[in-house]
Design a protein around this motif. Structure first.
Motif, PDB file in Angstrom:
ATOM      1  N   ALA A   1       0.669  -1.445  -0.086  1.00  0.00           N
ATOM      2  CA  ALA A   1       0.208  -0.219  -0.092  1.00  0.00           C
ATOM      3  C   ALA A   1       0.607   1.595   0.062  1.00  0.00           C
ATOM      4  O   ALA A   1       0.652   2.297  -0.636  1.00  0.00           O
ATOM      5  CB  ALA A   1      -0.939   0.295   1.004  1.00  0.00           C
ATOM      6  N   ASP A   2       1.946   1.482   0.888  1.00  0.00           N
ATOM      7  CA  ASP A   2       2.903   2.504   0.871  1.00  0.00           C
ATOM      8  C   ASP A   2       3.729   2.851  -0.553  1.00  0.00           C
ATOM      9  O   ASP A   2       2.945   3.890  -0.931  1.00  0.00           O
ATOM     10  CB  ASP A   2       4.372   2.273   1.405  1.00  0.00           C
ATOM     11  CG  ASP A   2       3.378   1.939   3.288  1.00  0.00           C
ATOM     12  OD1 ASP A   2       2.572   2.664   3.650  1.00  0.00           O
ATOM     13  OD2 ASP A   2       4.540   1.658   3.901  1.00  0.00           O
ATOM     14  N   ILE A   3       4.090   1.659  -1.854  1.00  0.00           N
ATOM     15  CA  ILE A   3       4.546   1.718  -2.482  1.00  0.00           C
ATOM     16  C   ILE A   3       3.567   2.526  -3.898  1.00  0.00           C
ATOM     17  O   ILE A   3       3.313   3.446  -4.421  1.00  0.00           O
ATOM     18  CB  ILE A   3       5.349   0.479  -3.317  1.00  0.00           C
ATOM     19  CG1 ILE A   3       6.395   0.376  -2.421  1.00  0.00           C
ATOM     20  CG2 ILE A   3       5.745   0.702  -4.452  1.00  0.00           C
ATOM     21  CD1 ILE A   3       6.613  -1.379  -2.592  1.00  0.00           C
ATOM     22  N   GLN A   4       2.114   1.868  -3.323  1.00  0.00           N
ATOM     23  CA  GLN A   4       1.076   2.320  -4.132  1.00  0.00           C
ATOM     24  C   GLN A   4       1.079   3.458  -4.386  1.00  0.00           C
ATOM     25  O   GLN A   4       0.369   4.211  -5.030  1.00  0.00           O
ATOM     26  CB  GLN A   4      -0.154   1.735  -3.830  1.00  0.00           C
ATOM     27  CG  GLN A   4      -1.400   1.547  -5.644  1.00  0.00           C
ATOM     28  CD  GLN A   4      -2.517   1.387  -4.233  1.00  0.00           C
ATOM     29  OE1 GLN A   4      -2.556   0.160  -3.486  1.00  0.00           O
ATOM     30  NE2 GLN A   4      -3.425   0.819  -4.970  1.00  0.00           N
ATOM     31  N   ARG A   5       0.463   3.899  -3.145  1.00  0.00           N
ATOM     32  CA  ARG A   5       0.351   5.286  -2.579  1.00  0.00           C
ATOM     33  C   ARG A   5       1.259   6.517  -3.338  1.00  0.00           C
ATOM     34  O   ARG A   5       0.907   7.261  -3.953  1.00  0.00           O
ATOM     35  CB  ARG A   5      -0.056   6.141  -1.018  1.00  0.00           C
ATOM     36  CG  ARG A   5      -1.395   5.639  -0.392  1.00  0.00           C
ATOM     37  CD  ARG A   5      -0.927   6.172   0.980  1.00  0.00           C
ATOM     38  NE  ARG A   5       0.128   5.836   1.708  1.00  0.00           N
ATOM     39  CZ  ARG A   5      -0.274   3.971   2.062  1.00  0.00           C
ATOM     40  NH1 ARG A   5      -1.306   3.595   2.482  1.00  0.00           N
ATOM     41  NH2 ARG A   5       0.665   4.410   3.567  1.00  0.00           N
ATOM     42  N   GLU A   6       2.614   6.287  -3.081  1.00  0.00           N
ATOM     43  CA  GLU A   6       3.511   7.011  -3.214  1.00  0.00           C
ATOM     44  C   GLU A   6       3.344   7.114  -5.291  1.00  0.00           C
ATOM     45  O   GLU A   6       3.503   8.032  -5.550  1.00  0.00           O
ATOM     46  CB  GLU A   6       4.567   6.808  -3.367  1.00  0.00           C
ATOM     47  CG  GLU A   6       5.779   7.716  -3.636  1.00  0.00           C
ATOM     48  CD  GLU A   6       7.712   7.203  -2.918  1.00  0.00           C
ATOM     49  OE1 GLU A   6       7.943   6.391  -3.500  1.00  0.00           O
ATOM     50  OE2 GLU A   6       7.810   7.795  -2.096  1.00  0.00           O
ATOM     51  N   MET A   7       3.232   5.709  -5.338  1.00  0.00           N
ATOM     52  CA  MET A   7       3.635   6.135  -7.365  1.00  0.00           C
ATOM     53  C   MET A   7       2.181   6.120  -7.900  1.00  0.00           C
ATOM     54  O   MET A   7       2.005   6.729  -8.593  1.00  0.00           O
ATOM     55  CB  MET A   7       3.322   4.410  -7.351  1.00  0.00           C
ATOM     56  CG  MET A   7       3.469   3.816  -8.615  1.00  0.00           C
ATOM     57  SD  MET A   7       5.302   3.753  -9.876  1.00  0.00           S
ATOM     58  CE  MET A   7       5.520   3.508 -11.065  1.00  0.00           C
ATOM     59  N   LEU A   8       1.278   6.819  -7.265  1.00  0.00           N
ATOM     60  CA  LEU A   8      -0.266   7.088  -7.673  1.00  0.00           C
ATOM     61  C   LEU A   8      -0.413   8.639  -7.814  1.00  0.00           C
ATOM     62  O   LEU A   8      -1.000   8.994  -8.587  1.00  0.00           O
ATOM     63  CB  LEU A   8      -1.186   5.770  -7.520  1.00  0.00           C
ATOM     64  CG  LEU A   8      -1.079   4.718  -8.236  1.00  0.00           C
ATOM     65  CD1 LEU A   8      -2.657   3.926  -7.389  1.00  0.00           C
ATOM     66  CD2 LEU A   8      -1.408   4.443  -9.196  1.00  0.00           C
ATOM     67  N   ARG A   9       0.073   8.659  -6.368  1.00  0.00           N
ATOM     68  CA  ARG A   9       0.003  10.383  -6.379  1.00  0.00           C
ATOM     69  C   ARG A   9       0.488  11.289  -6.675  1.00  0.00           C
ATOM     70  O   ARG A   9      -0.169  12.341  -7.616  1.00  0.00           O
ATOM     71  CB  ARG A   9      -0.147  10.274  -4.697  1.00  0.00           C
ATOM     72  CG  ARG A   9      -0.415  11.773  -4.159  1.00  0.00           C
ATOM     73  CD  ARG A   9      -1.441  11.007  -2.281  1.00  0.00           C
ATOM     74  NE  ARG A   9       0.694  10.984  -1.929  1.00  0.00           N
ATOM     75  CZ  ARG A   9       0.880  11.687  -1.280  1.00  0.00           C
ATOM     76  NH1 ARG A   9       1.761  12.589  -1.546  1.00  0.00           N
ATOM     77  NH2 ARG A   9       2.401  10.777  -0.879  1.00  0.00           N
ATOM     78  N   LEU A  10       1.746  10.951  -6.848  1.00  0.00           N
ATOM     79  CA  LEU A  10       2.641  11.901  -7.230  1.00  0.00           C
ATOM     80  C   LEU A  10       3.397  11.591  -8.349  1.00  0.00           C
ATOM     81  O   LEU A  10       3.193  11.055  -9.493  1.00  0.00           O
ATOM     82  CB  LEU A  10       4.103  11.627  -6.097  1.00  0.00           C
ATOM     83  CG  LEU A  10       3.910  11.480  -4.607  1.00  0.00           C
ATOM     84  CD1 LEU A  10       5.317  11.196  -3.861  1.00  0.00           C
ATOM     85  CD2 LEU A  10       3.228  12.865  -4.158  1.00  0.00           C
ATOM     86  N   PRO A  11       4.252  12.830  -9.229  1.00  0.00           N
ATOM     87  CA  PRO A  11       4.036  13.410 -10.718  1.00  0.00           C
ATOM     88  C   PRO A  11       5.524  12.296 -10.537  1.00  0.00           C
ATOM     89  O   PRO A  11       6.495  12.490 -10.290  1.00  0.00           O
ATOM     90  CB  PRO A  11       4.444  14.694 -10.766  1.00  0.00           C
ATOM     91  CG  PRO A  11       4.520  15.337  -9.088  1.00  0.00           C
ATOM     92  CD  PRO A  11       3.797  14.133  -8.076  1.00  0.00           C
ATOM     93  N   VAL A  12       5.456  12.377 -11.994  1.00  0.00           N
ATOM     94  CA  VAL A  12       7.063  11.406 -12.548  1.00  0.00           C
ATOM     95  C   VAL A  12       7.893  13.176 -12.871  1.00  0.00           C
ATOM     96  O   VAL A  12       7.335  13.632 -13.464  1.00  0.00           O
ATOM     97  CB  VAL A  12       6.965  10.837 -14.185  1.00  0.00           C
ATOM     98  CG1 VAL A  12       8.011  10.760 -15.009  1.00  0.00           C
ATOM     99  CG2 VAL A  12       6.262  10.197 -13.554  1.00  0.00           C
TER     100      VAL A  12
END
Length: 160
Positions: A100-111
């Protein structure tokens, strides 16, 4: 740079560095370009291809995050590359259920692109290594563009 008998400018084996501005915030991104063989491919075209490769890498990340349909890349990217991105998306969907932690960062933040290393391997092939961040996590993309029927097409795009 010299000119051959036809009047076509030839660019020799050399390298250069530039700072380019990319993304919504027009952030400065260092670019290093090297040439492996003399060619008539201009520095400006090499620069443009490097920027295009960076954009494709960022779009590929959006594909695997589920923000962009992979089919939207079909004019610029070969079908096997699109299929690979779609498979990567399925694998990540299963992985995110457990992280869940990786998912939150990966989905929420910009590239955010950090730097580009490009190599003009031949007049028909450019390879670009894109370093980017999503939050605190660093990612790399390797993009190969080939000239086909007077169009540059992405024939390989790996993310890691």
């Amino acid at each position: 740079m010299n000119e051959v008998a036809t009047g076509t400018k030839m660019y020799g084996i050399a390298s250069f560095e530039r700072i380019i501005e990319l993304g919504v915030g027009m952030l400065p991104v260092p670019l290093h370009l090297a040439r492996c063989s003399p060619s008539s491919v201009s520095d400006e075209l090499c620069l443009g291809l490097s920027v295009s490769a960076c954009r494709l890498a960022c779009m590929a990340v959006d594909v695997i995050r589920g923000r962009l349909d992979a089919r939207l890349l079909r004019k610029a990217v070969d079908l096997p590359v699109i299929s690979k991105l779609e498979m990567f998306t399925l694998i990540l969907d299963e992985h995110w259920v457990r992280s869940a932690d990786i998912q939150r960062e990966m989905l929420r933040l910009p590239v955010v692109a950090r730097n580009l290393h490009a190599v003009l391997v031949s007049p028909q092939r450019v390879e670009v290594l894109v370093h980017m961040n999503i939050g605190r996590t660093q990612y790399w993309a390797n993009v190969i563009l080939r000239l086909r029927n007077e169009r540059w097409v992405c024939t390989m795009l790996d993310l890691g």
